[in-house]
Design a protein around this motif. Structure first.
Motif, PDB file in Angstrom:
ATOM      1  N   GLY A 289      11.827   7.813  -6.432  1.00 54.78           N
ATOM      2  CA  GLY A 289      11.906   6.125  -5.845  1.00 54.78           C
ATOM      3  C   GLY A 289      10.787   5.426  -5.361  1.00 54.78           C
ATOM      4  O   GLY A 289       9.289   5.734  -5.315  1.00 54.78           O
ATOM      5  N   LYS A 290      11.442   5.200  -4.603  1.00 59.38           N
ATOM      6  CA  LYS A 290       9.805   4.548  -3.618  1.00 59.38           C
ATOM      7  C   LYS A 290      10.031   5.051  -2.027  1.00 59.38           C
ATOM      8  O   LYS A 290      10.837   5.527  -1.413  1.00 59.38           O
ATOM      9  CB  LYS A 290      10.181   2.882  -3.254  1.00 59.38           C
ATOM     10  CG  LYS A 290      10.504   1.839  -4.242  1.00 59.38           C
ATOM     11  CD  LYS A 290       9.037   1.167  -4.762  1.00 59.38           C
ATOM     12  CE  LYS A 290       8.654  -0.245  -6.005  1.00 59.38           C
ATOM     13  NZ  LYS A 290       7.219  -0.723  -6.078  1.00 59.38           N
ATOM     14  N   THR A 291       8.485   5.188  -2.071  1.00 56.63           N
ATOM     15  CA  THR A 291       8.044   5.485  -0.324  1.00 56.63           C
ATOM     16  C   THR A 291       7.885   4.218   0.518  1.00 56.63           C
ATOM     17  O   THR A 291       7.945   2.718   0.052  1.00 56.63           O
ATOM     18  CB  THR A 291       6.543   6.401   0.086  1.00 56.63           C
ATOM     19  OG1 THR A 291       5.961   5.149  -0.360  1.00 56.63           O
ATOM     20  CG2 THR A 291       6.783   7.050  -1.150  1.00 56.63           C
ATOM     21  N   ASP A 292       8.121   5.072   1.973  1.00 58.15           N
ATOM     22  CA  ASP A 292       8.191   4.382   3.035  1.00 58.15           C
ATOM     23  C   ASP A 292       7.514   3.019   2.610  1.00 58.15           C
ATOM     24  O   ASP A 292       7.339   1.357   3.302  1.00 58.15           O
ATOM     25  CB  ASP A 292       8.568   4.241   4.566  1.00 58.15           C
ATOM     26  CG  ASP A 292       9.541   5.067   4.954  1.00 58.15           C
ATOM     27  OD1 ASP A 292      10.308   4.479   3.620  1.00 58.15           O
ATOM     28  OD2 ASP A 292       9.518   5.881   5.553  1.00 58.15           O
ATOM     29  N   ALA A 293       5.685   3.486   2.543  1.00 52.71           N
ATOM     30  CA  ALA A 293       4.746   2.688   1.887  1.00 52.71           C
ATOM     31  C   ALA A 293       4.473   1.716   0.573  1.00 52.71           C
ATOM     32  O   ALA A 293       3.449   0.625   1.200  1.00 52.71           O
ATOM     33  CB  ALA A 293       3.222   3.657   2.275  1.00 52.71           C
ATOM     34  N   GLY A 294       5.407   1.724  -0.351  1.00 52.86           N
ATOM     35  CA  GLY A 294       5.673   1.136  -1.341  1.00 52.86           C
ATOM     36  C   GLY A 294       5.199   1.498  -2.740  1.00 52.86           C
ATOM     37  O   GLY A 294       5.056   1.308  -3.815  1.00 52.86           O
ATOM     38  N   ALA A 295       5.030   2.804  -2.714  1.00 53.20           N
ATOM     39  CA  ALA A 295       4.146   3.338  -3.262  1.00 53.20           C
ATOM     40  C   ALA A 295       5.749   4.323  -4.762  1.00 53.20           C
ATOM     41  O   ALA A 295       6.771   3.906  -3.645  1.00 53.20           O
ATOM     42  CB  ALA A 295       3.565   4.461  -3.349  1.00 53.20           C
TER      43      ALA A 295
END
Length: 400
Positions: A289-295
């Motif tokens: 899924g998505k990380t908090d930083a958007g990766a």
């Protein structure tokens, strides 16, 4: 009977060790296909005087040499086979053998050299067992349907060889005996009755590339974002459930003045219990899924090896070896192993036992001496005769 079997096996041991030396002198690294095929042909010549004919079967991967199957000419007229499993390949490429001076060397109670225990020693122990059996119990030798199956690429573990073996066991098998090295210590002889299964994964992290000097804040560093995930992966380890998780390879980025947009990690996890293993795999896959930083994190399963859990039928088969050991006044102990072998892929055919070969050590040269040089793989020649006799006594018990 024990004395007669021991005397016969002892008489044939020098010839067995001659065959072993000839095998060890052939480099059979997994991708040295010519060496593997050469060893296969030598192995066929070794068993030909016992009435076995050879079938060389191409491996699925062209960089691997052919698998070898040996059976006696009238085998199709008999019942399901006793499958005797070994492998032709070793872990040592020619340059490693040369660099570390890995070669046949007799020293004290050991013989050193590539494949002496893993698994050319296992092949030769099969020969010694059958040669002794033909001498002392010719009726049992002649009446048994033997299938000797030699994997050309066991060290890279896959289903190809098992599929070829299964094709030659249309009626199933009476039992499967895998001749990997058999540990011996003060407690007794150890026979492997279960092995862990394995799941292999690739975790990819996609970030955003940017110039590291003039536009650093725009980038999303894939290496850093992957690094945030890996401690959670490692935390899946659970010794109480026999679950191991090993992050084995990490890579990412390109040049120093660019925020890396891609990073990857590869890992494996192992457990004896298939439910434990699958549950851990699902937990890992849930990290996508998505990380908090958007990766973006993706999790891909790239390999599966089923566990060999052992069980009631395996235990019954083990009892034949324990009874044979009792006759020889040698304790025989059940052993679970985390490493993989052909047993993982062939246990569906019939009750299976592993570690039927001779004793030795340093099979993959994981040990190092005090000066940093590698300690060579070795086999203990004194282990061949008692293990051959034990195997024969157990097979006699199965006949009863």
């Amino acid at each position: 009977m024990i004395e007669e079997l021991t005397a016969s096996a002892q008489r044939h041991l020098p010839k067995a060790l001659e065959w072993l030396q000839r095998m060890v002198e052939i480099n059979s690294f997994t991708t040295n296909s010519e060496g593997v095929e050469s060893l296969g042909r030598l192995t066929a010549a070794c068993f030909a005087p016992l009435g076995f004919t050879a079938e060389l079967v191409s491996a699925r991967h062209l960089e691997h040499g052919p698998h070898l199957f040996l059976r006696r000419r009238d085998a199709e007229k008999k019942a399901a086979p006793v499958v005797l499993v070994t492998h032709l390949d070793t872990v040592f490429p020619p340059e490693e053998e040369k660099l570390n001076h890995f070669h046949w060397q007799e020293e004290g109670s050991r013989i050193y050299g590539p494949g002496t225990v893993d698994n050319k020693g296992g092949t030769v122990l099969i020969w010694l067992m059958l040669r002794t059996l033909r001498d002392v119990l010719p009726e049992l030798f002649e009446q048994t349907h033997w299938l000797i199956a030699a994997n050309s690429a066991e060290e890279v573990i896959g289903s190809d060889f098992a599929e070829r073996t299964t094709e030659r066991c249309a009626e199933g098998a009476r039992c499967v005996l895998v001749f990997e090295g058999g540990p011996v210590d003060k407690a007794g002889y150890h026979i492997v009755t279960s092995r862990k299964g394995r799941l292999e994964y690739r975790i990819s992290c996609e970030g955003r590339a940017a110039h590291a000097g003039s536009n650093h804040a725009v980038g999303i560093n894939a290496v850093v974002e992957l690094a945030r995930v890996l401690p959670y992966v490692h935390a899946l380890n659970d010794p109480d459930d026999g679950l191991t998780v090993n992050v084995a390879h990490v890579q990412g980025g390109t040049v120093l003045n660019r925020v890396p947009h891609l990073a990857q990690a590869e890992l494996e996890m192992r457990a004896f219990d298939p439910v434990v293993l699958e549950t851990a795999g699902m937990a890992l896959e849930a990290m996508a899924g998505k990380t908090d930083a958007g990766a973006t994190i993706t999790v891909e399963r790239i390999g599966t090896t089923a566990a060999w859990p052992g069980g009631v039928e395996t235990q019954r088969l083990l009892e034949a070896w324990q009874q044979a050991g009792a006759q020889m006044q040698i304790p025989v102990l059940s052993m679970a192993r985390g490493g993989l072998s052909d047993a993982n892929y062939l246990c569906h055919l019939a009750p299976t036992l592993d570690a039927m070969g001779p004793a030795g050590g340093n099979a993959h040269c994981s040990e190092r001496s005090a000066d940093g040089s590698k300690l060579p793989e070795y086999v203990e020649p004194g282990s061949f005769v008692p293990k051959a006799v034990m195997n024969i006594l157990a097979l006699m018990g199965l006949q009863g």
